[in-house]
Design a protein around this motif. Structure first.
Motif, PDB file in Angstrom:
ATOM      1  N   THR A  60      41.198  26.731  31.426  1.00 59.08           N
ATOM      2  CA  THR A  60      41.237  26.807  32.772  1.00 59.08           C
ATOM      3  C   THR A  60      40.325  28.134  33.159  1.00 59.08           C
ATOM      4  N   GLY A  61      39.917  28.662  34.429  1.00 62.34           N
ATOM      5  CA  GLY A  61      39.150  29.675  34.696  1.00 62.34           C
ATOM      6  C   GLY A  61      38.987  29.911  36.014  1.00 62.34           C
ATOM      7  N   LEU A  62      38.390  31.111  36.397  1.00 61.09           N
ATOM      8  CA  LEU A  62      38.400  31.487  37.797  1.00 61.09           C
ATOM      9  C   LEU A  62      36.956  31.915  38.029  1.00 61.09           C
ATOM     10  N   GLU A  63      36.467  31.649  39.074  1.00 59.04           N
ATOM     11  CA  GLU A  63      35.125  32.118  39.562  1.00 59.04           C
ATOM     12  C   GLU A  63      34.957  33.105  40.549  1.00 59.04           C
ATOM     13  N   TYR A 129      34.741  36.149  46.964  1.00 57.95           N
ATOM     14  CA  TYR A 129      35.475  35.085  46.934  1.00 57.95           C
ATOM     15  C   TYR A 129      35.899  34.860  45.522  1.00 57.95           C
ATOM     16  N   GLY A 130      37.382  34.701  45.301  1.00 55.27           N
ATOM     17  CA  GLY A 130      37.877  34.278  43.957  1.00 55.27           C
ATOM     18  C   GLY A 130      38.348  32.991  43.893  1.00 55.27           C
ATOM     19  N   ASP A 131      38.018  31.927  43.375  1.00 53.10           N
ATOM     20  CA  ASP A 131      38.373  30.754  43.351  1.00 53.10           C
ATOM     21  C   ASP A 131      39.163  30.370  42.040  1.00 53.10           C
ATOM     22  N   PHE A 132      40.176  29.601  42.020  1.00 51.43           N
ATOM     23  CA  PHE A 132      40.876  29.354  40.726  1.00 51.43           C
ATOM     24  C   PHE A 132      41.325  27.922  40.764  1.00 51.43           C
ATOM     25  N   SER A 133      40.874  26.967  39.694  1.00 50.63           N
ATOM     26  CA  SER A 133      41.150  25.724  39.690  1.00 50.63           C
ATOM     27  C   SER A 133      42.562  25.564  38.588  1.00 50.63           C
ATOM     28  N   GLY A 134      43.421  24.636  39.102  1.00 51.46           N
ATOM     29  CA  GLY A 134      44.593  24.539  38.234  1.00 51.46           C
ATOM     30  C   GLY A 134      46.048  24.848  38.952  1.00 51.46           C
ATOM     31  N   ARG A 135      47.011  24.786  38.357  1.00 53.00           N
ATOM     32  CA  ARG A 135      48.408  24.800  39.244  1.00 53.00           C
ATOM     33  C   ARG A 135      48.530  26.208  39.269  1.00 53.00           C
ATOM     34  N   SER A 136      48.739  26.554  40.689  1.00 53.26           N
ATOM     35  CA  SER A 136      48.993  27.887  40.969  1.00 53.26           C
ATOM     36  C   SER A 136      50.499  28.283  40.885  1.00 53.26           C
ATOM     37  N   LYS A 137      50.692  29.661  40.604  1.00 55.39           N
ATOM     38  CA  LYS A 137      51.875  30.240  40.674  1.00 55.39           C
ATOM     39  C   LYS A 137      51.711  31.451  41.148  1.00 55.39           C
ATOM     40  N   THR A 140      49.921  33.790  39.403  1.00 50.14           N
ATOM     41  CA  THR A 140      48.496  33.315  39.179  1.00 50.14           C
ATOM     42  C   THR A 140      47.747  34.006  40.480  1.00 50.14           C
ATOM     43  N   LEU A 141      48.462  33.759  41.758  1.00 52.67           N
ATOM     44  CA  LEU A 141      47.685  34.321  42.756  1.00 52.67           C
ATOM     45  C   LEU A 141      47.657  35.741  42.882  1.00 52.67           C
ATOM     46  N   THR A 142      48.592  36.439  42.411  1.00 49.10           N
ATOM     47  CA  THR A 142      48.659  37.810  42.461  1.00 49.10           C
ATOM     48  C   THR A 142      47.376  38.147  41.403  1.00 49.10           C
ATOM     49  N   GLY A 143      47.388  37.685  40.343  1.00 49.72           N
ATOM     50  CA  GLY A 143      46.378  38.091  39.369  1.00 49.72           C
ATOM     51  C   GLY A 143      45.009  37.828  39.891  1.00 49.72           C
ATOM     52  N   LEU A 144      44.962  36.680  40.473  1.00 50.65           N
ATOM     53  CA  LEU A 144      43.577  36.255  41.405  1.00 50.65           C
ATOM     54  C   LEU A 144      43.359  37.268  42.551  1.00 50.65           C
ATOM     55  N   GLY A 145      44.229  37.727  43.231  1.00 48.42           N
ATOM     56  CA  GLY A 145      43.942  38.668  44.390  1.00 48.42           C
ATOM     57  C   GLY A 145      43.914  39.771  43.679  1.00 48.42           C
ATOM     58  N   ARG A 146      44.400  40.296  42.636  1.00 41.32           N
ATOM     59  CA  ARG A 146      43.948  41.699  41.986  1.00 41.32           C
ATOM     60  C   ARG A 146      42.356  41.477  41.637  1.00 41.32           C
ATOM     61  N   VAL A 147      42.217  40.721  40.815  1.00 40.85           N
ATOM     62  CA  VAL A 147      40.558  40.545  40.205  1.00 40.85           C
ATOM     63  C   VAL A 147      39.820  40.414  41.215  1.00 40.85           C
ATOM     64  N   THR A 148      40.066  39.577  42.578  1.00 39.35           N
ATOM     65  CA  THR A 148      38.937  39.666  43.440  1.00 39.35           C
ATOM     66  C   THR A 148      38.923  40.947  44.454  1.00 39.35           C
ATOM     67  N   THR A 149      40.034  41.427  44.725  1.00 39.06           N
ATOM     68  CA  THR A 149      39.936  42.896  45.690  1.00 39.06           C
ATOM     69  C   THR A 149      39.372  43.964  44.706  1.00 39.06           C
ATOM     70  N   GLU A 150      39.742  44.080  43.475  1.00 36.68           N
ATOM     71  CA  GLU A 150      39.172  45.298  42.928  1.00 36.68           C
ATOM     72  C   GLU A 150      37.817  44.981  42.211  1.00 36.68           C
ATOM     73  N   THR A 151      37.420  43.862  42.123  1.00 37.45           N
ATOM     74  CA  THR A 151      36.120  43.671  41.763  1.00 37.45           C
ATOM     75  C   THR A 151      35.303  43.971  42.946  1.00 37.45           C
ATOM     76  N   ALA A 152      35.829  43.455  44.110  1.00 43.11           N
ATOM     77  CA  ALA A 152      34.901  43.851  45.511  1.00 43.11           C
ATOM     78  C   ALA A 152      34.759  45.417  45.751  1.00 43.11           C
ATOM     79  N   GLN A 153      36.044  45.923  45.453  1.00 38.85           N
ATOM     80  CA  GLN A 153      36.034  47.571  45.378  1.00 38.85           C
ATOM     81  C   GLN A 153      34.912  48.145  44.504  1.00 38.85           C
ATOM     82  N   LYS A 154      34.808  47.672  43.252  1.00 39.27           N
ATOM     83  CA  LYS A 154      33.896  48.017  42.188  1.00 39.27           C
ATOM     84  C   LYS A 154      32.557  47.969  42.740  1.00 39.27           C
ATOM     85  N   ALA A 155      32.340  46.612  43.024  1.00 44.64           N
ATOM     86  CA  ALA A 155      30.796  46.315  43.580  1.00 44.64           C
ATOM     87  C   ALA A 155      30.445  46.923  44.867  1.00 44.64           C
ATOM     88  N   ALA A 156      31.403  47.374  45.510  1.00 33.86           N
ATOM     89  CA  ALA A 156      30.815  48.196  46.979  1.00 33.86           C
ATOM     90  C   ALA A 156      30.643  49.533  46.338  1.00 33.86           C
TER      91      ALA A 156
END
Length: 336
Positions: A60-63, A129-137, A140-156
């Motif tokens: 699986t993966g995230l985008e 936007y962080g999108d994940f396909s597959g079964r959510s736990k 999983t959501l906490t990890g996706l949240g961290r990746v999305t928010t912290e990437t946005a902060q670094k990019a900003a």
């Protein structure tokens, strides 16, 4: 030897992560999101965004997609605003921990969205936007949240956008509204439906004595409140949008609202309003829809009450505006 031991392949994977999303990919949370240690990243090559990247393992993966709020809004498949009148499919839960973001879920797809206002560039925000396909736990959501928010902060930071970020996410709830156990009497509302407690008698007369709500959060760019029938079916949905979310919502649905579009194959069964907010020159938008239940192919509320809808929306909008320091709440006139 490097090939046979896997060392070279591991180096390639690590190097791809370092280069991903123009070097702004935050790797904290990746393994928590994807439940794997061997991960590789690649660019998506979408010219409509500031940068994009995809991280995946064998299963699986995230985008991630990042854009400026001043650029063209993304496709409706990414923003989901067209689902607002379709039961609870348009729901968005506050991300929490001071982040101006939400989590969304639809079937097998989870999404985290965060919009960071640039305090040094008026009316501009970095939206991720962080999108994940597959079964959510929950993890999983906490990890996706961290990746999305912290990437946005670094990019900003990389692109010169000074932001007020939240705290590191440690627990992003996977709770979703819509099932009977998520319903409570409206008079007991304490979260996103708090404003409507005083209308409990009128709501009961209108066939919606119950509420389905998320915790109150003054940072979230989208607020959802649902009024439900005695059978605990969502009958009305109330929504508030701020900043970049308000802009994108209007880009998606504005013409249909202004022209009196028939959202659910019946009479005009929605109301909307705006307000001026100090955080952005973009007016906040508030909307109420009578909801359609696709499972039963019916409306849980058979008759739309324009009087109750306008009263509920005005009460909801006034409360939201006061909470955010907004002013000049204006109900949109009915289209001619």
């Amino acid at each position: 030897m490097l090939y046979s031991t896997g060392t070279f392949e591991q180096w390639q994977d690590d190097h791809s992560l370092d280069r991903a999303c123009d070097g702004t990919l935050a790797q904290g949370g990746l393994r928590e999101a994807l439940h794997a240690s061997n991960l590789r990243a690649g660019g998506e090559g979408d010219s409509g965004y500031l940068t994009t990247c995809r991280v995946h393992n064998s299963d699986t993966g995230l985008e991630l997609k990042l854009r400026w709020s001043t650029s063209a809004p993304p496709s409706t498949s990414l923003t989901w605003y067209k689902e607002d009148y379709n039961g609870v499919k348009g729901q968005a839960a506050p991300l929490g921990n001071g982040w101006p973001g939400v989590t969304r879920y639809d079937g097998g797809t989870s999404q985290v969205m965060v919009a960071l206002d640039c305090v040094n560039q008026k009316n501009k925000a970095l939206v991720a936007y962080g999108d994940f396909s597959g079964r959510s736990k929950d993890t999983t959501l906490t990890g996706l949240g961290r990746v999305t928010t912290e990437t946005a902060q670094k990019a900003a930071a990389k692109y010169g956008c000074q932001v007020k970020a939240g705290e590191q996410l440690t627990d992003v709830s996977a709770t979703r509204l819509g099932t009977p156990e998520t319903s409570k009497p409206l008079k007991q509302a304490q979260g996103s439906c708090t404003a409507l407690r005083g209308l409990a008698p009128e709501a009961a007369e209108g066939g919606v004595p119950e509420a389905m709500e998320y915790p109150a959060d003054a940072q979230t760019p989208q607020v959802n409140c649902y009024l439900a029938t005695p059978e605990k079916k969502p009958g009305y949905g109330l929504f508030a949008y701020y900043g970049a979310s308000a802009k994108d919502f209007l880009a998606s649905e504005g013409d249909r609202l202004k022209k009196g579009y028939d959202f659910t194959r019946g009479e005009r069964d929605y109301a909307w309003a705006t307000a001026q907010c100090p955080q952005s020159a973009q007016p906040a938008v508030f909307a109420l829809y009578r909801l359609y239940d696709r499972d039963s192919d019916t409306y849980p509320i058979s008759h739309y009450s324009a009087k109750f809808a306008e009263s509920a929306l005005k009460t909801f909008a006034d409360h939201e505006a006061k909470t955010r320091g907004c002013s000049d709440v204006r109900m949109a006139p009915a289209p001619k």
